[in-house]
Design a protein around this motif. Structure first.
Motif, PDB file in Angstrom:
ATOM      1  N   LEU A  30       2.364   9.428  -2.299  1.00  8.44           N
ATOM      2  CA  LEU A  30       2.602   8.773  -3.568  1.00  8.44           C
ATOM      3  C   LEU A  30       2.029   9.633  -4.687  1.00  8.44           C
ATOM      4  N   ILE A  31       2.759   9.730  -5.811  1.00 13.06           N
ATOM      5  CA  ILE A  31       2.226  10.422  -6.971  1.00 13.06           C
ATOM      6  C   ILE A  31       1.731   9.370  -7.958  1.00 13.06           C
ATOM      7  N   ASP A  32       0.438   9.436  -8.288  1.00 20.67           N
ATOM      8  CA  ASP A  32      -0.220   8.407  -9.091  1.00 20.67           C
ATOM      9  C   ASP A  32      -0.170   8.771 -10.576  1.00 20.67           C
ATOM     10  N   ASP A  33      -0.203   7.743 -11.443  1.00 26.06           N
ATOM     11  CA  ASP A  33      -0.259   7.915 -12.902  1.00 26.06           C
ATOM     12  C   ASP A  33       0.845   8.840 -13.398  1.00 26.06           C
ATOM     13  N   PHE A  34       2.032   8.687 -12.843  1.00 26.74           N
ATOM     14  CA  PHE A  34       3.119   9.582 -13.231  1.00 26.74           C
ATOM     15  C   PHE A  34       3.461   9.402 -14.714  1.00 26.74           C
ATOM     16  N   GLY A  35       3.703  10.533 -15.396  1.00 24.83           N
ATOM     17  CA  GLY A  35       4.050  10.538 -16.802  1.00 24.83           C
ATOM     18  C   GLY A  35       2.935  10.994 -17.702  1.00 24.83           C
ATOM     19  N   THR A  36       1.686  10.995 -17.169  1.00 20.45           N
ATOM     20  CA  THR A  36       0.547  11.421 -18.006  1.00 20.45           C
ATOM     21  C   THR A  36       0.326  12.916 -17.951  1.00 20.45           C
ATOM     22  N   GLY A  37       0.904  13.603 -16.961  1.00 17.90           N
ATOM     23  CA  GLY A  37       0.723  15.050 -16.843  1.00 17.90           C
ATOM     24  C   GLY A  37       1.910  15.799 -17.385  1.00 17.90           C
ATOM     25  N   TYR A  38       2.093  17.004 -16.901  1.00 22.03           N
ATOM     26  CA  TYR A  38       3.165  17.867 -17.412  1.00 22.03           C
ATOM     27  C   TYR A  38       4.032  18.394 -16.280  1.00 22.03           C
ATOM     28  N   SER A  39       4.128  17.630 -15.228  1.00 23.30           N
ATOM     29  CA  SER A  39       4.940  18.090 -14.112  1.00 23.30           C
ATOM     30  C   SER A  39       6.421  18.036 -14.491  1.00 23.30           C
ATOM     31  N   SER A  40       7.177  18.946 -13.964  1.00 22.70           N
ATOM     32  CA  SER A  40       8.596  19.045 -14.263  1.00 22.70           C
ATOM     33  C   SER A  40       9.403  18.392 -13.161  1.00 22.70           C
ATOM     34  N   LEU A  41      10.690  18.134 -13.479  1.00 22.64           N
ATOM     35  CA  LEU A  41      11.574  17.551 -12.476  1.00 22.64           C
ATOM     36  C   LEU A  41      11.774  18.502 -11.302  1.00 22.64           C
ATOM     37  N   ALA A  42      11.731  19.814 -11.594  1.00 19.65           N
ATOM     38  CA  ALA A  42      11.897  20.797 -10.512  1.00 19.65           C
ATOM     39  C   ALA A  42      10.759  20.664  -9.497  1.00 19.65           C
ATOM     40  N   ARG A  43       9.538  20.424 -10.002  1.00 18.31           N
ATOM     41  CA  ARG A  43       8.408  20.258  -9.085  1.00 18.31           C
ATOM     42  C   ARG A  43       8.565  18.961  -8.286  1.00 18.31           C
ATOM     43  N   LEU A  44       9.032  17.912  -8.930  1.00 16.02           N
ATOM     44  CA  LEU A  44       9.266  16.657  -8.209  1.00 16.02           C
ATOM     45  C   LEU A  44      10.233  16.862  -7.056  1.00 16.02           C
TER      46      LEU A  44
END
Length: 803
Positions: A693-707
């Protein structure tokens, strides 16, 4: 041949030989008188017996006197005269016997050999005297006439005297040669023994000197003392007037006299001596100059100007290279032998070993006190200088400032350009810092990208001025192998007026540096009382945190996650709390970052995982109809540990919980780092059924490619976006977009922080799979959650623990 015999006449001390001759001659006189008396007792026709008796008594008296030492110290001419007197007494005995046929004539044979002891000339004289005495006695007995008919009577004694004299002389000559050879041999042997004894004394003297220098070389910590003592010992042992040790300078072009006797220490060494020393260093053996006047290999007029006529020189060469040359000089021609040259080389080798050890110790001391990469002082030397600075501050009334610098973005340089570029940047930073500070200041490197400037200041303003000068370092780009990079640093300043522990000063500067870094890149902050309180509290918290696991002070609480459609609990999130004995419940925001910094996150995370799995497994047995899952938070440090995969498997086996019921919650920062180790660990866990599970999604700067690339199963939307769902269009749009993205990637979506019915209703409409929040329940203790599952309708408000 006419000189004195070397058999009985000692050229050094003839006293003993004269005594021997005199006493032997006395024995001859005693025998001569006694034989005469014996002849008188026999039947004879003596013409005049009374004079004959007188002659015998006179001979005996003279014999007794000489036997008693009467002539022991007499001159040689007296001894020669006594031999002649013996011949005359024999003549008188022959005459007074009255018959030419008596045996008195043969007494000449007893007298004549003694003449041989004094050389051929004396032997010839005594032989002639004896022959004349014999003839004279015959003539006297013949009443003054010479009867040719009696020739046969005295010819035999005469021939006997001559033959015996010749034989005795020849024997004496041979004995003399043998004695001379023996004396020469004994003399040579004595001289050889004396030379050997002198050589042994010299060798023992040199060995004692060598032992003294060896002991000094082992004990001495002062190189100057060792070199001075060496030249002094050499001049005393070899008895020379000049000795010098010349050191090869680092440039390798010239030498300086560092210790000397007869030369001036520190004076410029003449060029001809420099060339001679170069020849010594170039060879493998010591060089010995027998005499400079006849020397053809080298021309060193400056040495001859000191009155030096002979020289021995050896190279001082060790494992670390050539140190220099040691030379001894004498005003005596041929003063040095090959043995002394080898001994001098041994002294040079001894010095080389001592100097090698000194250089090695100096290198080790430098390495132990300096950073290997930049050459700057390290932590140990910095602490020593801080203590000395406070000592001077107490005497002169100023303060001590410690400025701690941490490079901003250094990890980016390392990751993008490589460690070689990072090392080059650190070296250049150290060089620039040294250039901008004062000569009295110290620039040190603690390790990594942290530098420290130590300065003595009169005020806080002066410390800030130093920080401003340091800021000039970052104005120009740094040249590295991969190109140019710009860099900056966050600076923390700590100033102390009274003596403080160096570690305390560094902690205060570190706290100020973190305050500066939190405010942005390239800033400076001064440590103050607020920071001091925070630092004290942080230190106390860290100390308590280290003992919390041992004291069983941690608690695991569970917040249920509900299915959006059925509103039935389908999972729980395990949340750790610290039950502090004096401060009460401490939330994770206060201690989790500290646990990560101190490395305690690994044992703490393992304990939470094992405890949560064991408790959920117990609920699964009690409530088999509830397919309960558990989500456990893990940090990037835990995932980076090679042991983490084994720890998860071991916890699952111990609890007997199926892997499909375990979910691991990670943060977006792990996606951003995109490190290979966490990703491979998560993939291995997903293969055995564990959910990610990825927690607190949206607060960082991860990209859709990384997802897309990362192995994920569930996205948990952060509460900051969920709070505005249904009330604010922007938040609702963001959540809708996240749900759509998750649907397209085949991922489940959980909304965190749901506290109202409007939020729940809108999330249902958007297609969110599950919700979590105080609308349903806060974090519950294990027994309270078990009661919740048993549908005992517990007072959830009372069971909620403080966040």
């Amino acid at each position: 041949m006419g000189g004195p015999s070397r058999v009985l006449v000692d050229p050094v001390d003839p006293t003993h030989n004269r005594r021997h001759i005199a006493r032997s001659l006395g024995m001859l006189f005693l025998i001569e008188g006694t034989l005469g008396e014996v002849w008188l007792l026999l039947p004879h026709d003596a013409a005049r017996p009374l004079p004959l008796v007188g002659i015998c008594i006179l001979a005996q008296v003279l014999g007794v006197w000489m036997r008693r030492g009467g002539l022991d110290l007499a001159p040689l001419w007296v001894l020669k005269a006594m031999i002649a007197l013996g011949t005359l007494l024999a003549v008188a005995g022959s005459v007074f016997s009255g018959s030419p046929t008596t045996g008195f004539a043969f007494l000449f044979l007893w007298v004549t050999p003694y003449a041989v002891y004094f050389g051929l000339r004396q032997a010839a004289f005594q032989t002639v005297l004896a022959v004349l005495g014999l003839i004279g006695s015959r003539v006297a007995l013949a009443a003054g006439g010479f009867d040719v008919s009696q020739l046969s009577g005295w010819l035999l004694p005469t021939a006997t005297i001559i033959v015996v004299s010749s034989i005795v002389y020849q024997l004496t000559r041979e004995l003399g040669r043998s004695d001379r050879e023996r004396i020469v041999s004994e003399s040579e042997r004595a001289e050889a023994e004396a030379r050997r004894a002198a050589s042994e004394r010299e060798r023992a003297h040199r060995e004692a000197a060598m032992a003294r220098l060896a002991g000094l070389a082992l004990r001495a910590t002062d190189r100057t003392l060792l070199l001075d003592e060496t030249v002094r010992v050499l001049t005393e042992t070899l008895r020379v007037e000049h000795c010098a040790i010349r050191e090869l300078q680092p440039d390798g072009t010239h030498m300086d006299a560092v210790a000397a006797v007869g030369f001036e220490v520190g004076a410029e060494v003449p060029s001809d001596e420099q060339r001679f020393a170069g020849h010594v260093l170039a060879g493998d053996e010591p060089i010995i100059v027998w005499e400079w006047a006849s020397e053809r290999r080298f021309n060193v007029p400056s040495l001859r100007g000191h009155g030096i006529r002979a020289t021995a020189a050896a190279a001082i060469r060790g494992r670390s290279g050539a140190f220099g040359v040691i030379g001894v000089h004498s005003s005596t021609v041929g003063a040095f032998s090959g043995e002394e040259g080898q001994w001098l080389q041994s002294i040079a080798d001894l010095l080389a070993s001592a100097l090698d050890r000194e250089r090695s110790e100096a290198v080790m001391r430098h390495q132990s006190l300096h950073d290997a990469l930049t050459g700057l002082p390290n932590r140990a030397l910095l602490f020593d200088r801080v203590e000395h600075a406070f000592g001077r501050a107490a005497r002169f009334g100023f303060g001590v400032a410690v400025l701690l610098l941490d490079l901003d973005g250094f990890k980016t340089v390392n990751d993008s350009l490589g460690h070689q570029a990072g090392d080059e940047l650190l070296i250049e930073v150290g060089s620039r810092l040294t250039d901008v500070v004062r000569t009295s200041d110290t620039v040190a490197r603690l390790g990594g990208d942290e530098f420290v400037v130590l300065a003595e200041v009169e005020s806080d303003e002066e410390a800030f001025e130093i920080a401003e000068r340091i800021a000039q370092v970052w104005e120009k780009p740094f040249a590295v192998a991969s190109g140019e990079v710009f860099c900056s640093a966050s600076v923390g300043i700590a100033v102390g007026g009274e003596a403080q522990a160096p570690a305390k000063m560094l902690r205060e500067a570190d706290a100020a540096m973190y305050r500066a870094k939190a405010g942005g890149r390239g800033r400076s902050e001064m440590f103050d009382e607020a920071m001091r309180r925070d630092a004290f509290e942080r230190l106390r918290t860290e100390s308590d945190l280290r003992r919390a696991l041992e004291r069983d002070e941690f608690r695991v609480l569970y917040q249920p996650i509900f299915d959006t459609a059925t509103l039935r609990p389908i999972a729980v999130e395990a949340l750790v709390r610290w039950q502090h004995p004096t401060r009460g419940v401490v939330g994770p925001v206060e201690f989790i970052p500290l646990a990560e910094e101190t490395g305690l996150i690994a044992p703490l995370g393992r304990w939470v995982l094992e405890h949560a799995l064991a408790e959920v497994a117990g609920w699964a047995e009690r409530f088999p109809d509830v397919p309960m899952r558990v989500a456990v938070n893990v940090s990037g440090q835990q995932l980076a540990r090679p042991e983490f995969l084994h720890e998860v498997r071991a916890a699952l086996e111990a609890s007997n919980l199926p892997p499909e019921r375990l979910g691991l919650e990670i943060t977006e920062s792990i996606l951003i780092k995109e490190s290979g180790s966490p990703r491979s660990t998560l993939e291995a866990l997903r293969e055995i059924g564990v959910k990610v599970l990825i927690d607190d999604f949206g607060t960082g700067y991860s990209s859709l490619a990384r997802l897309k690339r990362f192995p994920l199963d569930v996205i948990k939307i952060d509460r900051s976006f969920v709070a505005g769902v249904g009330a604010e269009d922007e938040d609702t749009a963001i959540v809708a977009a996240i749900v759509e993205i998750a649907r397209s990637l085949g991922l489940q979506v959980v909304a965190e922080g749901v506290e109202g019915e409007v939020q729940l209703q809108r999330l249902r409409e958007l297609g969110c799979h599950a919700v979590q929040g105080y609308l349903f329940s806060g974090p519950l203790h294990g027994d309270a959650f078990a009661a919740f599952l048993a549908d005992e309708e517990p007072d959830t408000r009372a069971a909620v623990a403080a966040l």
